[in-house]
Design a protein around this motif. Structure first.
Motif, PDB file in Angstrom:
ATOM      1  N   GLN A 146       1.967   3.932   2.332  1.00  0.00           N
ATOM      2  CA  GLN A 146       3.315   3.408   2.548  1.00  0.00           C
ATOM      3  C   GLN A 146       3.400   2.605   3.841  1.00  0.00           C
ATOM      4  O   GLN A 146       4.119   1.603   3.908  1.00  0.00           O
ATOM      5  CB  GLN A 146       4.327   4.560   2.545  1.00  0.00           C
ATOM      6  N   GLN A 147       2.657   3.018   4.859  1.00  0.00           N
ATOM      7  CA  GLN A 147       2.607   2.252   6.104  1.00  0.00           C
ATOM      8  C   GLN A 147       1.851   0.944   5.906  1.00  0.00           C
ATOM      9  O   GLN A 147       2.272  -0.106   6.392  1.00  0.00           O
ATOM     10  CB  GLN A 147       1.934   3.072   7.201  1.00  0.00           C
ATOM     11  N   LYS A 148       0.761   1.021   5.180  1.00  0.00           N
ATOM     12  CA  LYS A 148      -0.078  -0.158   4.969  1.00  0.00           C
ATOM     13  C   LYS A 148       0.654  -1.224   4.161  1.00  0.00           C
ATOM     14  O   LYS A 148       0.482  -2.426   4.394  1.00  0.00           O
ATOM     15  CB  LYS A 148      -1.365   0.264   4.238  1.00  0.00           C
ATOM     16  N   PHE A 149       1.482  -0.777   3.221  1.00  0.00           N
ATOM     17  CA  PHE A 149       2.234  -1.704   2.364  1.00  0.00           C
ATOM     18  C   PHE A 149       3.735  -1.462   2.566  1.00  0.00           C
ATOM     19  O   PHE A 149       4.468  -1.204   1.619  1.00  0.00           O
ATOM     20  CB  PHE A 149       1.833  -1.506   0.901  1.00  0.00           C
ATOM     21  N   SER A 150       4.166  -1.554   3.793  1.00  0.00           N
ATOM     22  CA  SER A 150       5.542  -1.187   4.157  1.00  0.00           C
ATOM     23  C   SER A 150       6.594  -2.099   3.545  1.00  0.00           C
ATOM     24  O   SER A 150       7.766  -1.727   3.472  1.00  0.00           O
ATOM     25  CB  SER A 150       5.693  -1.168   5.681  1.00  0.00           C
ATOM     26  N   ASP A 151       6.205  -3.292   3.113  1.00  0.00           N
ATOM     27  CA  ASP A 151       7.168  -4.200   2.493  1.00  0.00           C
ATOM     28  C   ASP A 151       7.501  -3.803   1.061  1.00  0.00           C
ATOM     29  O   ASP A 151       8.491  -4.282   0.500  1.00  0.00           O
ATOM     30  CB  ASP A 151       6.637  -5.638   2.491  1.00  0.00           C
ATOM     31  N   CYS A 152       6.689  -2.949   0.468  1.00  0.00           N
ATOM     32  CA  CYS A 152       6.901  -2.547  -0.929  1.00  0.00           C
ATOM     33  C   CYS A 152       7.795  -1.308  -0.983  1.00  0.00           C
ATOM     34  O   CYS A 152       7.485  -0.282  -0.373  1.00  0.00           O
ATOM     35  CB  CYS A 152       5.563  -2.242  -1.601  1.00  0.00           C
ATOM     36  N   LYS A 153       8.894  -1.420  -1.694  1.00  0.00           N
ATOM     37  CA  LYS A 153       9.832  -0.313  -1.823  1.00  0.00           C
ATOM     38  C   LYS A 153       9.939   0.210  -3.253  1.00  0.00           C
ATOM     39  O   LYS A 153      10.397   1.331  -3.467  1.00  0.00           O
ATOM     40  CB  LYS A 153      11.234  -0.744  -1.365  1.00  0.00           C
ATOM     41  N   THR A 154       9.555  -0.602  -4.235  1.00  0.00           N
ATOM     42  CA  THR A 154       9.748  -0.203  -5.631  1.00  0.00           C
ATOM     43  C   THR A 154       8.411  -0.021  -6.343  1.00  0.00           C
ATOM     44  O   THR A 154       7.729   0.961  -6.130  1.00  0.00           O
ATOM     45  CB  THR A 154      10.630  -1.243  -6.353  1.00  0.00           C
ATOM     46  N   THR A 155       8.016  -0.960  -7.205  1.00  0.00           N
ATOM     47  CA  THR A 155       6.803  -0.787  -8.010  1.00  0.00           C
ATOM     48  C   THR A 155       5.552  -1.065  -7.191  1.00  0.00           C
ATOM     49  O   THR A 155       5.426  -2.123  -6.566  1.00  0.00           O
ATOM     50  CB  THR A 155       6.833  -1.711  -9.241  1.00  0.00           C
ATOM     51  N   PHE A 156       4.634  -0.111  -7.213  1.00  0.00           N
ATOM     52  CA  PHE A 156       3.354  -0.246  -6.505  1.00  0.00           C
ATOM     53  C   PHE A 156       2.250   0.230  -7.423  1.00  0.00           C
ATOM     54  O   PHE A 156       2.341   1.303  -8.028  1.00  0.00           O
ATOM     55  CB  PHE A 156       3.351   0.582  -5.221  1.00  0.00           C
ATOM     56  N   CYS A 157       1.177  -0.570  -7.504  1.00  0.00           N
ATOM     57  CA  CYS A 157       0.030  -0.220  -8.340  1.00  0.00           C
ATOM     58  C   CYS A 157      -1.251  -0.441  -7.553  1.00  0.00           C
ATOM     59  O   CYS A 157      -1.534  -1.563  -7.109  1.00  0.00           O
ATOM     60  CB  CYS A 157       0.024  -1.061  -9.617  1.00  0.00           C
ATOM     61  N   GLY A 158      -2.044   0.606  -7.377  1.00  0.00           N
ATOM     62  CA  GLY A 158      -3.321   0.501  -6.686  1.00  0.00           C
ATOM     63  C   GLY A 158      -3.585   1.697  -5.805  1.00  0.00           C
ATOM     64  O   GLY A 158      -2.702   2.523  -5.558  1.00  0.00           O
ATOM     65  N   TYR A 159      -4.828   1.831  -5.351  1.00  0.00           N
ATOM     66  CA  TYR A 159      -5.226   2.872  -4.405  1.00  0.00           C
ATOM     67  C   TYR A 159      -4.950   4.287  -4.906  1.00  0.00           C
ATOM     68  O   TYR A 159      -4.782   5.212  -4.128  1.00  0.00           O
ATOM     69  CB  TYR A 159      -4.526   2.655  -3.056  1.00  0.00           C
ATOM     70  N   GLY A 160      -4.857   4.463  -6.233  1.00  0.00           N
ATOM     71  CA  GLY A 160      -4.617   5.784  -6.796  1.00  0.00           C
ATOM     72  C   GLY A 160      -3.163   6.073  -7.119  1.00  0.00           C
ATOM     73  O   GLY A 160      -2.833   7.185  -7.535  1.00  0.00           O
ATOM     74  N   ALA A 161      -2.280   5.099  -6.945  1.00  0.00           N
ATOM     75  CA  ALA A 161      -0.852   5.282  -7.223  1.00  0.00           C
ATOM     76  C   ALA A 161      -0.362   4.217  -8.202  1.00  0.00           C
ATOM     77  O   ALA A 161      -0.865   3.093  -8.213  1.00  0.00           O
ATOM     78  CB  ALA A 161      -0.046   5.200  -5.931  1.00  0.00           C
ATOM     79  N   TYR A 162       0.609   4.591  -9.010  1.00  0.00           N
ATOM     80  CA  TYR A 162       1.333   3.623  -9.835  1.00  0.00           C
ATOM     81  C   TYR A 162       2.718   4.205 -10.078  1.00  0.00           C
ATOM     82  O   TYR A 162       2.905   5.100 -10.893  1.00  0.00           O
ATOM     83  CB  TYR A 162       0.615   3.358 -11.153  1.00  0.00           C
ATOM     84  N   THR A 163       3.684   3.711  -9.319  1.00  0.00           N
ATOM     85  CA  THR A 163       5.029   4.257  -9.344  1.00  0.00           C
ATOM     86  C   THR A 163       6.051   3.146  -9.215  1.00  0.00           C
ATOM     87  O   THR A 163       5.775   2.105  -8.614  1.00  0.00           O
ATOM     88  CB  THR A 163       5.228   5.288  -8.202  1.00  0.00           C
ATOM     89  N   ASP A 164       7.233   3.374  -9.756  1.00  0.00           N
ATOM     90  CA  ASP A 164       8.333   2.421  -9.617  1.00  0.00           C
ATOM     91  C   ASP A 164       9.174   2.700  -8.375  1.00  0.00           C
ATOM     92  O   ASP A 164      10.116   1.969  -8.089  1.00  0.00           O
ATOM     93  CB  ASP A 164       9.234   2.456 -10.856  1.00  0.00           C
ATOM     94  N   ASN A 165       8.853   3.779  -7.668  1.00  0.00           N
ATOM     95  CA  ASN A 165       9.613   4.128  -6.463  1.00  0.00           C
ATOM     96  C   ASN A 165       8.639   4.471  -5.344  1.00  0.00           C
ATOM     97  O   ASN A 165       8.517   5.619  -4.937  1.00  0.00           O
ATOM     98  CB  ASN A 165      10.557   5.303  -6.754  1.00  0.00           C
ATOM     99  N   PHE A 166       7.942   3.445  -4.861  1.00  0.00           N
ATOM    100  CA  PHE A 166       6.895   3.654  -3.871  1.00  0.00           C
ATOM    101  C   PHE A 166       7.449   4.179  -2.552  1.00  0.00           C
ATOM    102  O   PHE A 166       6.790   4.941  -1.857  1.00  0.00           O
ATOM    103  CB  PHE A 166       6.163   2.333  -3.632  1.00  0.00           C
TER     104      PHE A 166
END
Length: 253
Positions: A146-166
């Motif tokens: 979450q720190q590394k991709f702090s601009d992402c708040k909703t859908t995130f896919c990668g690094y072992g995660a896939y969620t619509d509420n990152f």
């Protein structure tokens, strides 16, 4: 419910390591809701996210390794729950490999199968089955992502995660379902009484060469990638805490 409490070769909850852990944590003495919550939190955060040698290793082997991914954490979670009398079963799927991008990189990502074997644990409590997938990523690792991709708040896919509420995924259990990879599911195999039954019918689609490479090289690189992200997040938090402490000390003078 008897079949959801049975011991199997993978769910070896009579193993000395597992029995010792259960006794040390006093899980037998808790109410059922607290048993589930405490064991859930243990597997999620005290067994860090990482890649074991295979999916179908025993629960005691996962505990001995001290890390795990979706399938192996499920093995351990199920065994610990059955050790204290909480019925459970496994739900099998495949997920898109895009979910692993970042943890696995370069040519190894290209060579990895499109569909990856996946599972979560379904736990029975007071007449309801709860889908508990949120154990996969430990909180320090997720926080680092979450720190590394702090601009992402909703859908995130990668690094072992896939969620619509990152920004705030549902990974804490409070009589609810929990998820962290469910958006990557592309095939549903249904429920099985045990992981032994699941893995007898379904395996990762790797030929002998790729399987050898994964066991002896690729997974170690993936674990290094994951560890580097986790440690960067921990160091970042420590630096922030140090700065806050210095500011507080300065204001108090």
């Amino acid at each position: 419910m008897k079949k959801y409490l049975e011991r199997t070769p993978i769910l070896d909850y009579d193993h000395a390591l597992i029995q010792g852990l259960v006794a040390k944590r006093g899980w037998h003495n808790l109410e059922d809701e607290k048993k589930i919550e405490s064991i859930y939190n243990f597997v999620r955060d005290e067994i860090p996210f990482g890649y074991n040698i295979d999916d179908n290793i025993s629960a005691s082997s996962v505990l001995k390794d001290g890390y795990g991914q979706c399938n192996t954490k499920s093995n351990l979670f199920m065994a610990l729950l059955r050790a204290v009398g909480i019925p459970n079963r496994i739900h099998g799927f495949t997920i898109d490999k895009a979910l692993q991008k970042g943890a696995i990189t370069g040519v190894w990502y290209v060579l990895s199968p499109k569909n990856i074997l996946h599972s979560w644990v379904e736990v029975y409590y007071k007449g309801n089955w709860y889908n508990l997938e949120g154990i996969i990523l430990d909180k320090p690792y997720l926080s680092a992502l979450q720190q590394k991709f702090s601009d992402c708040k909703t859908t995130f896919c990668g690094y072992g995660a896939y969620t619509d509420n990152f920004e705030n995924p549902q990974i804490d259990w409070n009589l609810n379902n929990t998820y962290i990879q469910d958006k990557g599911i592309n095939q549903d195999f249904g429920v099985f009484d045990s992981p032994d039954d699941f893995f007898k019918k379904h395996q990762q689609k790797l030929n002998l060469v790729k399987r050898w490479l994964f066991r002896n090289y690729i997974r170690h690189q993936m674990n290094r990638n994951v560890s580097e992200i986790r440690m960067a997040g921990i160091h970042s938090n420590q630096s922030l805490e140090s700065k806050l402490l210095m500011n507080l000390e300065g204001k108090s003078r």
